[in-house]
Design a protein around this motif. Structure first.
Motif, PDB file in Angstrom:
ATOM      1  N   PHE A  30       1.187  -0.572   1.716  1.00 19.90           N
ATOM      2  CA  PHE A  30       1.540   1.083   1.427  1.00 19.90           C
ATOM      3  C   PHE A  30       0.199   1.770   0.742  1.00 19.90           C
ATOM      4  N   MET A  31      -0.593   0.950   0.305  1.00 21.30           N
ATOM      5  CA  MET A  31      -1.922   1.616  -0.213  1.00 21.30           C
ATOM      6  C   MET A  31      -2.627   2.226   0.947  1.00 21.30           C
ATOM      7  N   ILE A  32      -2.457   1.597   2.118  1.00 16.32           N
ATOM      8  CA  ILE A  32      -3.058   2.117   3.276  1.00 16.32           C
ATOM      9  C   ILE A  32      -2.225   3.562   3.766  1.00 16.32           C
ATOM     10  N   SER A  33      -0.990   3.613   3.350  1.00 16.26           N
ATOM     11  CA  SER A  33      -0.194   4.883   3.670  1.00 16.26           C
ATOM     12  C   SER A  33      -0.557   5.915   2.759  1.00 16.26           C
ATOM     13  N   CYS A  34      -1.096   5.404   1.365  1.00 14.71           N
ATOM     14  CA  CYS A  34      -1.371   6.413   0.415  1.00 14.71           C
ATOM     15  C   CYS A  34      -2.651   7.212   0.832  1.00 14.71           C
ATOM     16  N   PHE A  35      -3.631   6.556   1.755  1.00 17.87           N
ATOM     17  CA  PHE A  35      -4.777   7.103   1.993  1.00 17.87           C
ATOM     18  C   PHE A  35      -4.642   8.197   2.919  1.00 17.87           C
ATOM     19  N   TRP A  36      -3.428   8.204   3.903  1.00 17.95           N
ATOM     20  CA  TRP A  36      -3.409   9.281   4.583  1.00 17.95           C
ATOM     21  C   TRP A  36      -2.213  10.248   4.119  1.00 17.95           C
ATOM     22  N   GLU A  37      -1.577  10.041   2.963  1.00 18.83           N
ATOM     23  CA  GLU A  37      -0.322  10.814   2.799  1.00 18.83           C
ATOM     24  C   GLU A  37      -0.971  12.174   2.126  1.00 18.83           C
TER      25      GLU A  37
END
Length: 855
Positions: free
Chosen positions: A91-98
């Motif tokens: 989910f940190m990966i999702s943070c990258f492009w949020e």
């Protein structure tokens, strides 16, 4: 300590990426102007070198930002705004492009990879295509530049410090203050689809630039026909990726949002859908041109439009112009003017080139007959464009209002109130047209047609269509004539394309891409028809009682109230609410919250007993485990009348910024899905109301009553372990062993009496299942009596909604087939290009060999 180095490095790399993209664009442009000279070759090498430096810089920016997020450097505004300590790595990966900056960076990154491939494959087109490509890239990098010139802000940097953005008083007294935790990721994005959906979608966005660049290069250099051949495979693979990305988003919405569907005609959804459908129309016309030389101008217009519409979609979603019209749109970061410039620059440039070259673009004088493939494909492309236009106009109402506002004209136009109903009533008929045309045009494409041959080819497909459609209509008792028309035309498209597919498969499988894609689209239409048109709410309240007078009529009528462990009948199911569950990275599956003791740290809990999953113990009693406290799952057991039992875990996500957000859980059957989500729970913020305590003075084996349940005091024993308490040598703890006979079995409760540091204490035992709490209050050694107090509260409950979504799997099966078809078409065109390149190279080599032989 503030980690300024990584942020400064990232910002420096952004500047390097911007400058090198500008230099590469100029160098490629200059090399193109120099023609075939030695200086042109040197300039091309120079341009390549700068693009490679640009690529390294972009990869460095990506690494720097992820390093900041992964290491929880909350001194940076981006990390603080989009992540938190308790997020799993994926989910940190999702943070990258949020955030806006991260999503722009993702787009830039895909451009880098595509650009490197183009340098390898573009050949004679490299100068012109890459000059346009890198010019677009420079605009895109400017969106994350984050510099100010004469009060003009250019871009928004992902590396800005929190203290430079926030006006919090803490920074006045302590400029080096670093928050202990971040704001967290939007709970709706805490889904595995959000790890893969945005990258796929942005790869599709990036891909639209390639056919656009080839088209612009063709107009620029006067190679009006040649650009189509290298651009077509790129357009096909882009349509595949962008379509897949859109459907991933649809499945995410279906699985995560609670409106019970996959597509809500939200303005941001529309903004992505429109360029894809225009690109699909462009592909059809490009294929027509490759076959017959017709539709060149229309191909150019649609290829340009697909890219410009991607830029328009970017402006819509990121300028803040949609306001509250969309749940997906970003807030305005002050970049709306820059986004508008980005859009207008390439829209004006492409229109200028097209108009300037209009008179010299080759036109065909070939008369198009109704019995030619060109006619039917052109009509199909027109239907696709009209479909996109119908969605574009209402979606653009906020833009139109803002435009009029510039001139002081107040516009009260508003988007459709019921957007699903509004768009569906039009798009249904476009679906009918697409199905009819995709079913018929294939016959024209693969063989010469006249009236007699057409009747011969259509007779059997039509007969099968009406037979199968009639059977389904009677079976489903369909009465809506619009649905009947859509069903019949979709089945016709499937059957007619199957006939073509079998014929082509005998010749060459790679030729069947179009037929497979059309079958996929038609199956998707059937799935959408049944899952949306015949969705059925099964959680009806048949008690005749209102849950709450403040609830809406729909809430009171179409939802089911479940008390914990009290079975309730729902349609063909027997339901039982089993309680609240939570997840941990250390323990697989769902953990019963009653097996955990919550502590001051909201991200940790102590195991009250051994935590076992499938026979394996993952945490011992007394162990502290990390938990994901934002998500609470509600275990709902379904028992079908035929004896089949399954369990669903709909969840409620608690986010400080968004409150309580429900997400469904889905059970998939062969004939459809059972879709369940929680619509109401007891207010977690309100203090639990317990009754006045009732005192029980008991001896061992005494029976007593608690909340109408029979209870027995079996024993009182000394214990060396008390969960959450460290016992010293002089400390004493005893626990009672009490059995309570509930509706669904026996419950063992173990309240504790404790003497620690010469002070008395009690640790109550609570049964949420039974709605009771028992305290062990006192021990009288002389009389051997034990004093307990009990209190009661309302039993735990949930209100849920359940829907049956018939044949929704057809949507996902159709998506897969569509992607396979586009993939086959891409492979075919790529092979053709290699074969032509190989034969052209052989022809070039022959004269030189001949000269050597003669000499």
């Amino acid at each position: 300590m503030i980690h300024t180095f990584i942020g400064n490095l990232g910002h420096l790399l952004v500047i390097i990426a911007f400058v090198t993209s500008m230099v590469a664009a100029f160098s490629y442009w200059h090399s193109s102007r120099l023609g075939d000279s030695l200086e042109a070759v040197q300039m091309k090498k120079f341009a390549r070198m700068f693009f490679v430096v640009h690529s390294v810089a972009v990869i460095g920016i990506v690494a720097s930002l992820f390093y900041i997020i992964y290491n929880h450097y909350y001194e940076y505004h981006y990390a603080w705004s989009h992540s938190s300590n308790n997020l799993p790595t994926h989910f940190m990966i999702s943070c990258f492009w949020e955030g806006q900056e991260g999503s722009f960076l993702l787009w830039i990154f895909w451009h880098v990879l595509i650009g490197l491939v183009l340098i390898k494959l573009a050949g004679k087109w490299e100068n012109e295509v890459m000059s346009i490509f890198t010019f677009v890239q420079a605009f895109l990098v400017s969106m994350i530049l984050g510099v100010v010139f004469f009060d003009l802000k250019i871009g928004s940097s992902p590396f800005i410090l929190l203290r430079d953005v926030s006006e919090a008083p803490i920074f006045l007294s302590n400029p080096d203050y670093i928050p202990e935790d971040g704001s967290g990721l939007n709970p709706l994005l805490q889904n595995y689809w959000m790890v893969i959906h945005p990258p796929t979608l942005f790869l599709g966005f990036a891909g639209t630039l390639v056919p656009f660049a080839y088209c612009m290069a063709g107009l620029w250099k006067g190679n009006f026909k040649e650009w189509v051949k290298p651009a077509l495979p790129w357009a096909q693979i882009t349509a595949l990726i962008l379509g897949l990305g859109i459907m991933m988003g649809a499945y995410w919405a279906y699985e995560t949002l609670n409106f019970g569907g996959m597509w809500n005609w939200d303005p941001v959804e529309n903004a992505v859908y429109i360029p894809w459908i225009i690109l699909v129309a462009a592909i059809h016309l490009m294929v027509v041109f490759r076959k017959s030389g017709a539709a060149l101008t229309a191909s150019m217009i649609l290829v340009i439009a697909s890219f410009v519409l991607v830029l328009y979609a970017t402006f819509l979603t990121r300028s803040g112009i949609l306001g509250e019209a969309s749940v997906h749109s970003f807030t305005d970061l002050g970049l709306s003017g820059q986004l508008l410039l980005y859009l207008l620059a390439f829209a004006i440039l492409s229109v200028y080139l097209l108009v300037r070259k209009w008179k010299v673009i080759p036109k065909t004088n070939k008369e198009i007959d109704t019995y030619t493939s060109e006619f039917w494909i052109f009509i199909g492309a027109t239907v696709l464009c009209l479909s996109g236009f119908q969605v574009l106009v209402p979606t653009s109402i906020p833009v139109f209002n803002s435009f009029l506002g510039i001139f002081g004209i107040e516009s009260n136009m508003a988007p459709p109130a019921d957007q699903v109903m509004f768009y569906t009533k039009f798009q249904l008929w476009f679906g009918v047209g697409i199905a009819l045309l995709s079913g018929t045009a294939q016959f024209f494409w693969w063989g010469k047609m006249d009236k007699q041959r057409l009747q011969h080819n259509l007779s059997i497909p039509l007969l099968l269509t009406f037979t199968l459609s009639g059977a389904i209509i009677m079976l489903w008792e369909m009465s809506n004539w619009q649905y009947i028309v859509l069903l019949t035309t979709s089945i016709y498209a499937v059957i007619s394309n199957l006939f073509v597919l079998f014929r082509l498969a005998k010749k060459k499988v790679s030729l069947s891409g179009g037929a497979v894609a059309h079958i996929g689209i038609s199956i998707m239409l059937i799935g959408i028809l049944f899952s949306s048109g015949y969705s059925k709410t099964v959680s009806m309240n048949n008690t005749g009682l209102l849950y709450n007078r403040e609830f809406s009529d729909e809430m009171n009528k179409e939802n089911l109230l479940l008390f914990r462990n009290e079975p309730s009948k729902m349609s063909d199911y027997q339901l039982a609410y089993k309680g609240q569950r939570i997840q941990s990275e250390q323990v697989p599956g769902y953990i019963d919250t009653e097996k955990l003791m919550m502590i001051r740290d909201p991200y940790k809990a102590i195991a009250r007993e051994d935590l076992v999953y499938k026979g394996q113990t993952y945490a011992k009693k007394g162990d502290t485990i990390q938990i994901y406290n934002e998500n609470t799952y509600y275990e709902i057991e379904y028992a079908k009348d035929n004896g089949e039992v399954f369990t669903l875990y709909p969840r409620i996500q608690n986010n400080p910024q968004m409150g309580y957000v429900p997400s469904p859980d889905i059970n998939t059957f062969l004939t459809g899905d059972l879709y369940t989500h929680i619509t109401n729970i007891p207010d977690p913020e309100s203090e639990e109301q317990w009754s006045d305590p009732e005192t029980h003075e008991l001896s061992l084996r005494d029976t007593f009553f608690v909340n109408d349940y029979v209870a027995i005091l079996d024993n009182v024993v000394r214990t060396e372990e008390v969960v959450g308490v460290n016992l010293g040598e002089k400390d004493v703890a005893v626990k009672a062993q009490i059995r309570v006979f509930g509706e669904n079995g026996v419950h063992d409760l173990n309240p504790v009496y404790l003497i620690k540091n010469m002070q008395r204490g009690v640790i109550p035992e609570v049964s949420v299942d039974l709605g009771i709490r028992i305290n062990f209050d006192d021990i009288d050694p002389q009389s051997q009596k034990f004093t307990f107090t009990s209190s009661t509260t309302q039993k735990d409950w949930v209100i849920l909604k359940a829907l049956e979504k018939p044949h929704i799997s057809f949507v996902w099966i159709g998506t897969i087939l569509m992607c396979i078809g586009l993939g086959l078409a891409f492979v075919r065109r790529t092979k053709e290009a290699k074969e032509r390149k190989g034969s052209a190279g052989a022809k070039k080599r022959k004269p030189s060999v001949g000269k050597e032989v003669v000499s």
